[in-house]
Design a protein around this motif. Structure first.
Motif, mmCIF file in Angstrom:
data_model
loop_
_atom_site.group_PDB
_atom_site.id
_atom_site.type_symbol
_atom_site.label_atom_id
_atom_site.label_comp_id
_atom_site.label_asym_id
_atom_site.label_seq_id
_atom_site.Cartn_x
_atom_site.Cartn_y
_atom_site.Cartn_z
ATOM 1 N N ASN A 150 0.827 -1.223 0.000
ATOM 2 C CA ASN A 150 0.000 0.000 0.000
ATOM 3 C C ASN A 150 0.857 1.267 0.000
ATOM 4 N N GLY A 151 1.886 1.259 -0.831
ATOM 5 C CA GLY A 151 2.774 2.406 -0.903
ATOM 6 C C GLY A 151 2.135 3.636 -1.526
ATOM 7 N N LEU A 152 1.165 3.429 -2.440
ATOM 8 C CA LEU A 152 0.516 4.581 -3.072
ATOM 9 C C LEU A 152 -0.191 5.464 -2.048
ATOM 10 N N SER A 153 -0.821 4.849 -1.072
ATOM 11 C CA SER A 153 -1.506 5.625 -0.033
ATOM 12 C C SER A 153 -0.511 6.461 0.774
ATOM 13 N N ASP A 154 0.652 5.884 1.053
ATOM 14 C CA ASP A 154 1.675 6.637 1.791
ATOM 15 C C ASP A 154 2.193 7.813 0.963
ATOM 16 N N ILE A 155 2.321 7.605 -0.338
ATOM 17 C CA ILE A 155 2.749 8.711 -1.209
ATOM 18 C C ILE A 155 1.705 9.807 -1.219
ATOM 19 N N GLU A 156 0.438 9.427 -1.270
ATOM 20 C CA GLU A 156 -0.631 10.427 -1.253
ATOM 21 C C GLU A 156 -0.640 11.208 0.055
ATOM 22 N N ARG A 157 -0.277 10.541 1.147
ATOM 23 C CA ARG A 157 -0.220 11.224 2.454
ATOM 24 C C ARG A 157 1.115 11.919 2.672
ATOM 25 N N GLU A 159 4.126 10.564 3.195
ATOM 26 C CA GLU A 159 4.786 9.951 4.342
ATOM 27 C C GLU A 159 5.782 8.895 3.885
ATOM 28 N N VAL A 160 6.861 8.752 4.653
ATOM 29 C CA VAL A 160 7.815 7.665 4.450
ATOM 30 C C VAL A 160 7.572 6.647 5.555
ATOM 31 N N ARG A 161 7.208 5.425 5.173
ATOM 32 C CA ARG A 161 6.849 4.404 6.155
ATOM 33 C C ARG A 161 7.731 3.177 5.989
ATOM 34 N N ALA A 162 8.369 2.745 7.076
ATOM 35 C CA ALA A 162 9.153 1.512 7.080
ATOM 36 C C ALA A 162 8.207 0.319 7.105
ATOM 37 N N LEU A 163 8.661 -0.792 6.558
ATOM 38 C CA LEU A 163 7.769 -1.936 6.388
ATOM 39 C C LEU A 163 7.716 -2.861 7.602
ATOM 40 N N THR A 164 8.753 -2.877 8.429
ATOM 41 C CA THR A 164 8.726 -3.746 9.614
ATOM 42 C C THR A 164 9.357 -3.035 10.796
ATOM 43 N N ILE A 165 9.049 -3.551 11.974
ATOM 44 C CA ILE A 165 9.617 -2.996 13.201
ATOM 45 C C ILE A 165 11.124 -3.217 13.269
ATOM 46 N N HIS A 166 11.593 -4.223 12.538
ATOM 47 C CA HIS A 166 13.025 -4.525 12.525
ATOM 48 C C HIS A 166 13.760 -3.860 11.355
ATOM 49 N N SER A 167 13.111 -2.922 10.678
ATOM 50 C CA SER A 167 13.698 -2.316 9.489
ATOM 51 C C SER A 167 15.067 -1.709 9.772
ATOM 52 N N PHE A 168 15.164 -0.898 10.839
ATOM 53 C CA PHE A 168 16.442 -0.240 11.157
ATOM 54 C C PHE A 168 17.406 -1.196 11.863
ATOM 55 N N THR A 169 16.866 -2.171 12.550
ATOM 56 C CA THR A 169 17.731 -3.145 13.213
ATOM 57 C C THR A 169 18.425 -4.035 12.178
ATOM 58 N N ASN A 170 17.670 -4.478 11.196
ATOM 59 C CA ASN A 170 18.235 -5.350 10.170
ATOM 60 C C ASN A 170 19.259 -4.614 9.308
#
Length: 506
Positions: A150-157, A159-170
């Protein structure tokens, strides 16, 4: 649903369109499914300029890349482990071809196991939702948009949204990347992503960013249209030290970056699409000494050839400037040919940093005066052909001679160019047609003669009247008017008779 394929093709340059069609053909021939992914689709949706073409294939991208290389493409880098190929396509279009894969983490923060997979799994393993979008280029689904996160909705808003809680950890390098995307696009960081970001900073994950990963971000910033915005965002979050401690201490050379950004705009206006990664990288690191610069590039994972090219860039540019202002370049046509072959990034560097007025004046003339004349040169060829000269070697030589004259200010008007073309080609002007003398109508000669006699008689009569008036004024008798020729004898007789009678009376 929007027609993304039509939208994409309407936004592509002719060179980019040709590349896309060629990749489609090769993928079909090899039996691979191929998709446009990531930044290309993101920029298409947001309306940004399409700088790169990023392809993802369900197969081995190296096979496609090597076929493209036969047609003039240049492989910039080939990561066999990740099956990711950076390519400079024919027509100077940049981009990449990657294999669809899935990164499997045994535990958060460990190195992932790479598994070759489908396009949907590849999109779900990506960093942010705005990069997890694809457009199919396959015959059965051409133009189909794939958006599993659902990246299109984030672009419309916005916003930059990471896909998982471990995004920065990984992948701790995403701490730099999330700020880069937010700064470039003017987006905000989605609320949960911001929380994960803050937690990662508290845990000092920025200190675990691998130097080569930080180097990749440094390369990416050098290719940004507004690198200063990204660098300042990194400084605000104390992340510049993660790129390099020396750079964080001395700070980027924002003045040099600003000058180069202004030059980029001038080049765009002149009709160029400049790739200024090399001079921009030097501008970012402009406050570092040579030894510090070499150390930063080495730690950032630059290969020795890349480092040598970057370190020698300034010297090569200054050598080119020295030749440009030399005696051999006094003629505008010689300077034009030299600048035409000169790498555009070196031209941009001199425009931003040079203090040689002679070099800068030639560069500005090349961009604003000489190139437009060159673009209009087919008009001269058409005019020469219209004069009757066949195309060939001599024909081309004459056109080039006229071009050299135009650079000096000659041949501005069509009439002036025609004279020059005739002189150079030896084609003389056609002789002017003489007007045929009209034959007089029958009896016209007689009428003309009669009119002339009448005019003479009239003048003679007028002169006689004037003479009579003068005689009368003096008291002398006015001589009688002459009569017509047939009355001459009779008048003469009377005069004789009258004379005789007078004589008798005496």
């Amino acid at each position: 649903m929007p027609d993304y394929m039509f939208l994409l093709e309407s936004r592509l340059s002719p060179e980019q369109r040709a590349v896309m069609l060629r990749v489609q053909e090769l993928s079909a021939a090899l039996g691979f499914n191929v998709y446009l992914t990531g930044g290309t689709v993101r920029d298409l949706v947001t309306g940004a300029s399409l700088r790169d073409l990023d392809f993802t294939v369900e197969g081995n991208p190296s096979k496609i890349a090597h076929e493209l290389e036969k047609g003039g493409a240049k492989i910039l880098s080939d990561d066999e482990k990740l099956r990711h190929v950076e390519v400079l396509f024919a027509g100077d279009c940049e981009g990449s071809i990657s294999a669809a894969r899935d990164d499997h983490y045994v535990r958060p923060g460990t190195r992932p196991e790479i598994r070759w997979s489908t396009i949907m799994e590849d999109l779900r393993r990506r960093d942010f939702s705005l990069n997890a979008i694809a457009i199919s280029l396959n015959p059965a689904s051409r133009g189909l948009l794939l958006d599993p996160t659902n990246g299109l909705s984030d672009i419309e808003r916005a916003e930059v949204r990471a896909l998982t809680i471990h995004s920065f950890t990984n992948q701790p390098v995403r701490l730099l990347r999330v700020l880069r995307f937010a700064a470039r696009m003017g987006f905000k960081i989605e609320q949960r992503t911001q929380e994960w970001f803050d937690l990662a900073i508290e845990r000092n994950l920025q200190q675990t960013i691998a130097p080569e990963d930080a180097g990749g971000e440094l390369r990416a910033v050098a290719r940004e249209e507004r690198p200063s915005v990204v660098l300042k965002a990194w400084e605000e979050h104390d992340l510049l030290a993660a790129v390099n401690p020396v750079l964080a201490k001395k700070h980027p050379a924002y003045d040099a970056i600003g000058r180069l950004m202004k030059v980029r705009e001038d080049l765009f206006t002149a009709g160029f699409r400049p790739r200024l990664a090399a001079p921009m990288l030097l501008a970012i690191l402009g406050r570092l000494k040579d030894r510090e610069l070499a150390n930063v590039l080495s730690k950032a994972g630059f290969r020795s050839a890349e480092s040598e090219a970057a370190l020698g860039f300034e010297e090569e540019s200054l050598e080119a400037q020295k030749e440009l202002v030399g005696r051999k370049m006094n003629a505008p046509v010689d300077a034009f040919r030299f600048l035409e072959k000169m790498p555009l990034d070196q031209v941009a560097y001199l425009m931003a940093e040079s203090n040689k007025s002679a070099a800068l004046s030639k560069i500005r003339a090349f961009l604003n005066k000489w190139r437009p004349i060159r673009i209009a040169l087919p008009v001269v060829a058409t005019e020469l052909e219209a004069l009757g000269m066949p195309r060939g070697t001599k024909f081309d030589q004459i056109v080039e001679q006229v071009f050299a004259m135009q650079l000096t200010g000659r041949g501005k008007t069509r009439e002036e160019r025609e004279k020059i073309l005739r002189k150079l080609s030896g084609i003389k002007e056609p002789p002017k047609k003489k007007e045929k003398e009209k034959k007089p109508a029958k009896g016209a000669d007689k009428a003309h003669a009669a009119a002339a006699m009448g005019d003479a008689a009239h003048k003679k009569h007028a002169a006689a009247r004037i003479e009579a008036t003068k005689q009368a004024a003096k008291g002398k008798p006015v001589p009688p008017k002459p009569h017509a020729k047939h009355a001459g004898p009779a008048s003469h007789g009377k005069s004789v008779a009258s004379g005789k009678k007078s004589h008798g009376r005496k």
